[in-house]
Scaffold this motif. Structure first.
Motif, PDB file in Angstrom:
ATOM      1  N   CYS A 188      -0.150  14.119  58.986  1.00 26.58           N
ATOM      2  CA  CYS A 188      -1.183  13.185  59.426  1.00 26.58           C
ATOM      3  C   CYS A 188      -1.285  12.053  58.403  1.00 26.58           C
TER       4      CYS A 188
ATOM      5  N   CYS B  68      -3.699  16.727  64.723  1.00 27.05           N
ATOM      6  CA  CYS B  68      -4.006  17.041  63.328  1.00 27.05           C
ATOM      7  C   CYS B  68      -5.083  18.114  63.300  1.00 27.05           C
TER       8      CYS B  68
ATOM      9  N   ARG C 231      -6.630  19.347  60.797  1.00 25.10           N
ATOM     10  CA  ARG C 231      -7.709  19.022  59.858  1.00 25.10           C
ATOM     11  C   ARG C 231      -8.687  18.024  60.492  1.00 25.10           C
ATOM     12  N   CYS C 232      -8.139  16.926  61.054  1.00 22.72           N
ATOM     13  CA  CYS C 232      -9.004  15.899  61.632  1.00 22.72           C
ATOM     14  C   CYS C 232      -9.523  16.326  63.000  1.00 22.72           C
TER      15      CYS C 232
ATOM     16  N   CYS D  89      -4.841  12.297  56.498  1.00 23.20           N
ATOM     17  CA  CYS D  89      -5.279  13.385  55.629  1.00 23.20           C
ATOM     18  C   CYS D  89      -4.124  14.205  55.068  1.00 23.20           C
TER      19      CYS D  89
HETATM   20 ZN   LIG Z   1      -5.546  14.547  59.666  1.00 24.66          ZN
END
Ligand SMILES: [Zn+2]
Ligand SMILES: [Zn+2]
Length: 880
Positions: free
Chosen positions: A348, A179, A181-182, A351
């Motif tokens: 994900c 992911c 973003r994470c 998120c």
């Molecule tokens: Zn994520």
């Protein structure tokens, strides 16, 4: 002292008191010294940052009913509660909180950031614990655990090290779900696939040294073409046979790539030739390994194009790169066509960002050696799934299991107990923080930055919470546990992993039975979601209708393995049920409070009325059914049985029928009334603990909690099929009279005269003997048993065993009634006509708001129903 018995059951007045009582008096605390008759289980730990939702309420209420009954059967129950640190979920919450203050976690650094998370955890933990108590669960709070507490961290390290030493944990570069973003690897199971409308791009790759000859490949992600290192075709595909082994020029990159043959290529898909991007696709990764291809990473961990994507594209996001790549290819005339295409895209779970398959240096558990015994445990029936069909799902997943990526690039979690020597490169795996390198003696050591997947610690939950690796009394007494109740969605995430880890480290199965509950849906069968706005909040329902009503709604609807539909109106309905019981109890209380001898054992059987004998007999069947249903985990069936008995037998018939005996001062009837109520509230305790405990106290049935009383078992000496038959004949008779009264529209408070013509001597005797009860229940003043059909105008009812006649003289003015009904009928007919006309009007259907159209449709049905009733009554009167 006389007790004030309120006229209505108000759950808010009593619930807090009993929650406190159960916890403070340690009613549900397990005894680690008493192994012989124990019943233990662990609560699936909710996320420490979570809030109680309806899924929890269902997943916890069902086992609670089982535990409470076991407790009443004398078991040493121990239900261990806890919360989960929930790696990504928690970290995201705190990151977002800090972001509001303009702070990034990197600004704080690992240690300070973690301090913030712990602070937040303390707060949210208190909240979720409090929310859990509102359901009235029989949890052993003295054994509460948190997945990151000291003991559990020790267990996690121990397991990691043992697996590492057994070479079941390794680190390596493999394809993982990433992911951007994470910023972490996530498991296959944390990727949520959604159907999305996208495009399928057909790209032309020129064949080297051939003018205007191309291979066409189709892709949904053209930006990844920058990282292609081959094109693959099926070895037996006639179209490409001659091209295998030839070379292509990868457009935009001007890189030579081979055409290879691999059996995994589907000839039917697209053009039958596929581009191979080993660094950005899990299947291509395997092809790349098999054919020794280059792995060119063109997207980085943040989802940004790398230098290797080329000058023109580096620094772009994936989405920007896609546009630019297509523009550039079009310019060179290398896009054959673009089609609309619906395909599933992985997001994900935490998120929602589109997941990127990525080659990454991660820690893995070699899972096959652990999976084998776990498969066997279910195959041999040592562990049973309920319902059994879930075993198939379990096997399917276990047979195809892949190595488990356990490292996460997060800060919140169990930091991996691995240390790297910065001087000689030695890897040290150790439970304690090592002071020196074992090889070169350097003290320049650095701990692995990654933390473990949250599921790694929750996989140990059934034994780590009992003190493992120490050989504690808890572990000896309560492991293996007896039951695991959970949702089907985490069979893979959790149940399977607990089985594997339990067998490996707990040296035994972690639990004997796995009870799978369904999904909560709304009354229209829709999944509940915030976006649909159909979420029902359990805390809200508890505030409005009480925890008992919520619990009962879930219990009576929970068929194992099936999704369950709930609605607020159902909660309201079961609140009414609690109220019905309350009022019955109030009636019993008022009538028995002055009774000196409340000992049921002194009952004089000779004094019992038919209704007494009937309710006692029925009660035995009810106890038998409930016990069988609960043994089979058919909670819904047990709930249905008790509901029907309380409402339709005890309240509607028995209490009504016994009013005559009570009036006449029959103390034995009072004893039956009281005794039956006592058993009702005991039977009901597992389902509706609050009202049951409250009534138990009010009636002073014992000085201890109802939880410590014995769950009622059938006593066959009270079975009396003759009484059951005679009473059901009376019920049928009374219902028949009531129905005729209602159909003829007789005022409910009016008294009638009743002439009865029995068709056999038994019925005659039954009716004669119970004349007073019948009169009471049918509101009859004149009552006569006759031998032949009477003359005159009568309303009548017939069955196999009797006919009855209600003289209309003095009760109904028939002609006047006929006129009245005819008038009413005309009114209804007119309204029905205009309603139907409205519903035929296209304009109305198109323009009126949906609710109005729906209401009009409903009205039409109501009117039709009413008309039918009026015609029926009219018919009765005209035929008099
Ligand atoms: Zn994520
Ligand atoms: Zn060293």
């Amino acid at each position: 002292m006389e007790l004030e018995f309120e006229k209505e059951y108000i759950p808010q007045n009593i619930e807090k008191k009993w929650i406190k009582f159960w916890i403070e008096k340690r009613i549900f605390q397990g005894d680690e010294k008493f192994k012989e008759k124990k019943f233990s289980l662990v609560l699936p730990p909710p996320n420490v940052t979570g809030t109680l939702h309806m899924g929890h309420a269902l997943a916890f209420t069902i086992p609670d009913i089982i535990v409470k009954r076991k407790k009443m059967q004398g078991y040493n129950t121990m239900w261990l509660p806890g919360t989960d640190h929930a790696g990504i979920a928690t970290q995201i919450v705190v990151e977002r909180m800090l972001a509001k203050e303009g702070i990034k976690k990197e600004d704080l650094g690992r240690e300070k950031f973690l301090q913030k998370v712990w602070e937040w955890k303390e707060k949210s933990e208190k909240r979720i614990k409090e929310q859990l108590t509102t359901l009235g669960l029989s949890l052993d709070w003295s054994r509460y655990r948190f997945t990151l507490d000291e003991g559990l961290s020790k267990a996690v390290k121990r397991v990691f090290i043992e697996l590492y030493n057994k070479e079941l944990i390794y680190k390596g570069n493999y394809m993982v779900n990433w992911c951007p973003r994470c910023g972490t690897a996530i498991s296959d199971l944390e990727v949520i696939y959604e159907e999305e409308r996208g495009k399928l791009y057909y790209l032309k790759y020129p064949i080297k040294d051939k003018k205007n000859e191309f291979i066409i490949v189709a892709t949904t992600r053209p930006e990844t073409m920058l990282g292609d290192t081959a094109v693959a075709v099926h070895p037996e595909d006639e179209r490409y046979k001659d091209l295998i082994g030839k070379t292509l020029i990868l457009p935009l990159q001007n890189r030579e790539i081979p055409i290879i043959a691999d059996k995994v290529v589907e000839r039917e898909f697209g053009t039958g030739a596929v581009k191979v991007t080993p660094a950005h696709d899990p299947n291509d990764f395997k092809i790349g390994k098999r054919h020794n291809l280059d792995f060119v990473k063109v997207i980085n961990e943040k989802g940004i194009m790398t230098k290797k994507a080329g000058e023109k594209f580096k620094g772009l996001t994936r989405e920007e790169a896609r546009k630019k790549v297509i523009e550039a290819l079009e310019k060179e005339g290398l896009v054959l066509k673009i089609e609309e295409y619906t395909h599933s895209v992985g997001h994900c779970q935490r998120c929602g960002t589109v997941v990127e398959p990525m080659i990454s240096n991660q820690w893995f558990v070699k899972i096959k050696p652990l999976a084998e015994p776990a498969i066997k445990a279910v195959e041999t029936g040592k562990i049973k799934f309920i319902p059994k069909n879930w075993e198939k799902t379990y096997f399917e997943w276990m047979y195809n299991i892949r190595d488990w990526c356990i490292s996460r690039q997060l800060w919140w979690g169990h930091q991996i107990p691995v240390y790297y020597c910065q001087d000689c490169g030695e890897t040290i795996v150790s439970e304690e923080n090592p002071k020196k390198c074992l090889k070169c003696g350097s003290n320049n050591l650095k701990q692995e930055e990654d933390v473990l997947d949250t599921w790694f610690s929750s996989a140990l939950w059934p034994f780590s919470t009992l003190g493992w690796p120490e050989e504690t009394d808890d572990l000896k007494t309560f492991y293996p546990t007896d039951l695991m109740a959970t949702g089907f969605d985490i069979i893979f995430f959790w149940v399977a992993r607990m089985i594997m880890m339990g067998l490996e480290f707990g040296k035994d199965i972690p639990f004997k039975e796995v009870l799978i509950n369904g999904l909560i849906r709304d009354e229209h069968g829709q999944k509940m979601s915030k976006t649909k706005g159909n979420v029902i909040d359990p805390l809200d329902m508890i505030n409005k209708y009480g925890a008992d009503a919520l619990r009962f709604t879930l219990a009576i609807n929970a068929v194992p393995g099936m999704d369950i539909s709930i609605s607020e109106s159902r909660m309201k309905g079961y609140k009414a049920f609690a109220n019905k019981l309350w009022n019955a109890a109030r009636f019993v209380y008022m009538n028995t409070k002055e009774l000196e001898n409340k000992n049921f054992k002194t009952l004089n059987k000779e004094n019992l009325s038919l209704a007494d004998r009937w309710i006692l007999s029925t009660l035995q069947s009810v106890k038998k059914e409930i016990n069988i249903s609960l043994d089979e985990y058919k909670i819904f069936k047990a709930a249905d049985t008790i509901y029907h008995f309380v409402w339709h037998q005890y309240c509607d018939w028995y209490i009504e029928a016994s009013k005559k005996e009570i009036r006449e001062g029959n103390k034995d009837t009072l004893l039956v009334l009281l005794y039956t109520l006592k058993e009702i509230i005991q039977l009901l305790f597992p389902f509706m603990p609050f009202i049951s405990e409250e009534l138990w106290e009010r009636f002073e049935f014992s000085s201890k909690s109802i939880a410590l009383s014995n769950y009622p078992r059938p006593e066959y000496k009270w079975k009396n099929s003759e009484a059951e038959n005679l009473m059901s004949e009376l019920i049928e008779f009374v219902s028949g009279v009531r129905k005729v009264r209602a159909e003829a529209g007789i005022n409910p408070s009016a008294y009638i005269n009743l002439l009865i013509l029995p068709s056999n001597d038994n019925t005659k005797e039954n009716i004669e003997k119970n004349a007073k009860v019948i009169k009471l229940l049918t509101r009859t003043k004149g009552f006569e048993i006759i031998e032949g059909h009477p003359q005159g105008r009568y309303l009548k009812g017939v069955s196999l065993n009797w006919e009855f006649f209600i003289p209309v003289e003095g009760l109904i003015e028939v002609e006047k009634e006929i006129k009245r009904i005819e008038k009413e009928k005309t009114g209804v007919e007119n309204e029905l006509k205009s309603t139907e006309a409205r519903l035929r009007n296209e304009n109305f259907l198109k323009k009126a708001p949906k609710e109005i159209v729906e209401r009009t449709k409903r009205r039409k049905e109501e009117l039709k129903e009413k008309l039918k009733k009026l015609e029926n009554t009219l018919n009765i009167f005209k035929n008099l």
